[in-house]
Scaffold this active site. Structure first.
Site, PDB file in Angstrom:
ATOM      1  CE  LYS A  13      -2.056  -1.116   3.997  1.00 39.35           C
ATOM      2  NZ  LYS A  13      -1.379  -2.452   4.044  1.00 39.35           N
ATOM      3  NE  ARG A  88      -4.557  -1.002  10.062  1.00 37.40           N
ATOM      4  CZ  ARG A  88      -3.744  -0.493   9.186  1.00 37.40           C
ATOM      5  NH1 ARG A  88      -3.673   0.529   8.545  1.00 37.40           N
ATOM      6  NH2 ARG A  88      -2.500  -1.193   9.244  1.00 37.40           N
ATOM      7  NE  ARG A 123       8.087  -2.774   6.685  1.00 37.23           N
ATOM      8  CZ  ARG A 123       6.606  -2.481   6.521  1.00 37.23           C
ATOM      9  NH1 ARG A 123       6.056  -1.689   5.763  1.00 37.23           N
ATOM     10  NH2 ARG A 123       5.983  -2.971   7.649  1.00 37.23           N
ATOM     11  NE  ARG A 155       5.972  -0.467  10.230  1.00 37.75           N
ATOM     12  CZ  ARG A 155       4.921  -0.450   9.504  1.00 37.75           C
ATOM     13  NH1 ARG A 155       5.284   0.266   8.184  1.00 37.75           N
ATOM     14  NH2 ARG A 155       4.027  -0.908   9.707  1.00 37.75           N
ATOM     15  NE  ARG A 166       1.878  -4.559  11.347  1.00 33.90           N
ATOM     16  CZ  ARG A 166       2.784  -4.547  10.636  1.00 33.90           C
ATOM     17  NH1 ARG A 166       4.042  -4.917  10.902  1.00 33.90           N
ATOM     18  NH2 ARG A 166       2.660  -3.879   9.336  1.00 33.90           N
TER      19      ARG A 166
END
Ligand code: AP5
Ligand code: MG
Length: 210
Positions: A13, A88, A123, A155, A166
């Site tokens: 996204k 969300r 990431r 992160r 998540r």
């Protein structure tokens, strides 16, 4: 042009929203980025959001809705916006649609769950310039940002256990938005399990009035 980016964690996204903002000149608004900035600056909002985010949970709807409403009052949204990470939950979407029922397109970027886990494991972010990398895509990075030399960091919510939470929260609370926007005739499904540029081309080709 008013656009919403929807998809599981790690679907791309943010990656695609940034590219689309560069291509169209429309502002990219990421609720995740707003919260991370607030956490970094230790603001009242940041103090409320930090623990929730690090545990992989969702920030309460009323807080998020208030933040987005305030952000959309700024003048850089006059020509539209690309919302990334909002809405969300069905409650967020219903409240948002009451005042913003003229969204042009909701891009649902789909990838397999396994790929979501893999991407988040890889990431890395630059602690200085905030550029984003992935060790599976950018094979030559070695702990340092190739652009500015800053330290590359993970992160806080990309730890494997947090990612699992998540994903669970996505399935339970966010996935129902796919049908919600499909019923409204706004949903455009994009196969996100391809190279970044291929995904982007599909998005650009599917833009309303293109
Ligand atoms: P947020 O920052 O929105 O996180 P997220 O939804 O979990 O999404 P990600 O940023 O992890 O994934 P992405 O889809 O943006 O993928 P990306 O492009 O980075 O939210 C963080 C937290 O804030 C939430 O958990 C919650 O606590 C809170 N929050 C935010 N909004 C909220 C709301 N509305 N309500 C309540 N709470 C809220 O890509 C991922 C990686 O894959 C990158 O390394 C990238 O380089 C790589 N990649 C991208 N595309 C490809 C590709 N095509 N092929 C290979 N690799 C790719
Ligand atoms: Mg993101």
């Amino acid at each position: 042009m008013k656009i919403i980016m929807l998809g599981i964690v790690g679907a791309g996204k943010g990656t695609q929203a940034k590219k689309l903002a560069g291509h169209t000149g429309i502002v990219h608004i990421s609720t995740g980025d707003i919260f991370r900035e607030a956490v970094k600056n230790k603001t009242e909002l940041g103090l409320k959001a930090q623990e929730i985010m690090e545990d992989g949970g969702l920030v309460p709807d009323d807080i998020v809705i208030g933040i987005v409403k305030e952000r959309l009052e700024e003048s850089d949204t006059d020509t539209g916006y690309i919302l990334d990470g909002f809405p969300r939950t069905i409650n967020q979407a219903e409240k948002f649609d009451k005042t913003n029922n003229d969204v042009d397109a909701v891009f649902y970027i789909s990838i397999p769950e396994k790929e979501s886990v893999r991407r988040l494991k890889g990431r890395r972010l630059c602690g200085s310039c905030k550029r984003q990398y992935n060790i599976y895509l950018n094979k030559n990075i070695n702990g340092k940002c190739p652009q500015c030399g800053g330290e590359l960091i993970e992160r806080a919510d990309d730890k494997e256990d947090t990612v699992k939470i998540r994903i669970k929260n996505y399935i339970k609370q966010t996935k129902p938005l796919i049908d919600y926007y499909r019923k409204k005739g706004k949903l455009i499904e994009i196969d996100g399990y391809r190279k970044i540029d291929k995904v982007f081309k599909s998005i650009v080709d599917s833009l309303p009035n293109n």
